[in-house]
Enzyme design. Structure first.
Site, PDB file in Angstrom:
ATOM      1  CG  ASP A   1      -2.070   0.996   1.090  1.00  0.00           C
ATOM      2  OD1 ASP A   1      -3.225   0.557   0.987  1.00  0.00           O
ATOM      3  OD2 ASP A   1      -1.798   2.221   1.082  1.00  0.00           O
TER       4      ASP A   1
ATOM      5  CD  GLN B   1     -14.915  -0.445  -2.786  1.00  0.00           C
ATOM      6  OE1 GLN B   1     -16.081  -0.690  -2.446  1.00  0.00           O
ATOM      7  NE2 GLN B   1     -14.310  -1.070  -3.784  1.00  0.00           N
TER       8      GLN B   1
ATOM      9  CG  HIS C   1      -8.530  -2.827  -2.431  1.00  0.00           C
ATOM     10  ND1 HIS C   1      -9.451  -2.184  -3.227  1.00  0.00           N
ATOM     11  CD2 HIS C   1      -8.463  -2.113  -1.288  1.00  0.00           C
ATOM     12  CE1 HIS C   1      -9.905  -1.116  -2.589  1.00  0.00           C
ATOM     13  NE2 HIS C   1      -9.330  -1.055  -1.399  1.00  0.00           N
TER      14      HIS C   1
HETATM   15  P1  5GP Z   1      -9.803   1.528   0.252  1.00  0.00           P
HETATM   16  O1  5GP Z   1     -10.049   2.747   1.076  1.00  0.00           O
HETATM   17  O2  5GP Z   1     -10.433   1.627  -1.122  1.00  0.00           O
HETATM   18  O3  5GP Z   1     -10.111   0.251   0.949  1.00  0.00           O
HETATM   19  O4  5GP Z   1      -8.230   1.456   0.072  1.00  0.00           O
HETATM   20  C1  5GP Z   1      -7.524   1.928  -1.025  1.00  0.00           C
HETATM   21  C2  5GP Z   1      -6.058   1.790  -0.674  1.00  0.00           C
HETATM   22  O5  5GP Z   1      -5.300   1.937  -1.853  1.00  0.00           O
HETATM   23  C3  5GP Z   1      -5.577   2.855   0.317  1.00  0.00           C
HETATM   24  O6  5GP Z   1      -5.045   2.225   1.472  1.00  0.00           O
HETATM   25  C4  5GP Z   1      -4.516   3.627  -0.469  1.00  0.00           C
HETATM   26  O7  5GP Z   1      -3.423   4.018   0.322  1.00  0.00           O
HETATM   27  C5  5GP Z   1      -4.121   2.636  -1.559  1.00  0.00           C
HETATM   28  N1  5GP Z   1      -3.700   3.241  -2.797  1.00  0.00           N
HETATM   29  C6  5GP Z   1      -4.360   4.217  -3.493  1.00  0.00           C
HETATM   30  N2  5GP Z   1      -3.707   4.521  -4.608  1.00  0.00           N
HETATM   31  C7  5GP Z   1      -2.597   3.720  -4.643  1.00  0.00           C
HETATM   32  C8  5GP Z   1      -1.509   3.585  -5.565  1.00  0.00           C
HETATM   33  O8  5GP Z   1      -1.432   4.235  -6.602  1.00  0.00           O
HETATM   34  N3  5GP Z   1      -0.564   2.670  -5.261  1.00  0.00           N
HETATM   35  C9  5GP Z   1      -0.607   1.908  -4.127  1.00  0.00           C
HETATM   36  N4  5GP Z   1       0.378   1.044  -3.928  1.00  0.00           N
HETATM   37  N5  5GP Z   1      -1.620   2.005  -3.239  1.00  0.00           N
HETATM   38  C10 5GP Z   1      -2.595   2.906  -3.494  1.00  0.00           C
END
Ligand code: 5GP
Ligand code: ZN
Length: 114
Positions: free
Chosen positions: A30, A94, A100
């Protein structure tokens, strides 16, 4: 999905620290880790959220679960423990609409959740 950032990571069009990749899944660090171990495990097939999983995806999600175990072993948290999170929809905040699993560990987690 041309505009999906996680599809771009799978294709190699967007850089990421990839931990594991095979024909069905990709795991990468992440970009904004919340714990010493914070890996995102995704299916290579674009599926927006758990709500869009179809019956034909059931085998893939069985494979996702054995891949979680693989990630835990690769990062060395299988015995110390880890948390598996799949944020789904607005109340869960999300942000990226490609399924993911967050695999989070390497420190004692706060409890209770929510
Ligand atoms: P959600 O809130 O959708 O469950 O989590 C999305 C996750 O994706 C977040 O923890 C954020 O830090 C991660 N993330 C967003 N954009 C990128 C990216 O471009 N590269 C990586 N490695 N992680 C990302
Ligand atoms: Zn995608």
């Amino acid at each position: 999905m041309d505009e999906c950032i996680f599809c771009k990571i799978i294709k190699g069009d967007l850089p990421a620290k990839v931990l594991y990749k095979d024909e069905q899944v990709t795991a990468f660090h992440d970009i904004n880790p919340v714990a010493p171990t914070h890996i995102l495990l995704i299916p290579n097939k674009h599926i927006a959220s758990i709500n869009e999983i179809a019956p034909e995806d059931e085998a893939l999600f069985g494979y996702m679960m054995t891949s979680v175990k693989k990630i835990a072993e690769l990062t060395g948290v299988e015995k110390s423990g880890y948390r598996l999170i799949a944020n789904t929809g607005p109340d869960a905040n999300q942000e990226v609409f490609h399924i993911h699993f967050h695999v989070i560990g390497g420190q004692r987690m706060r409890h209770p959740m929510g």
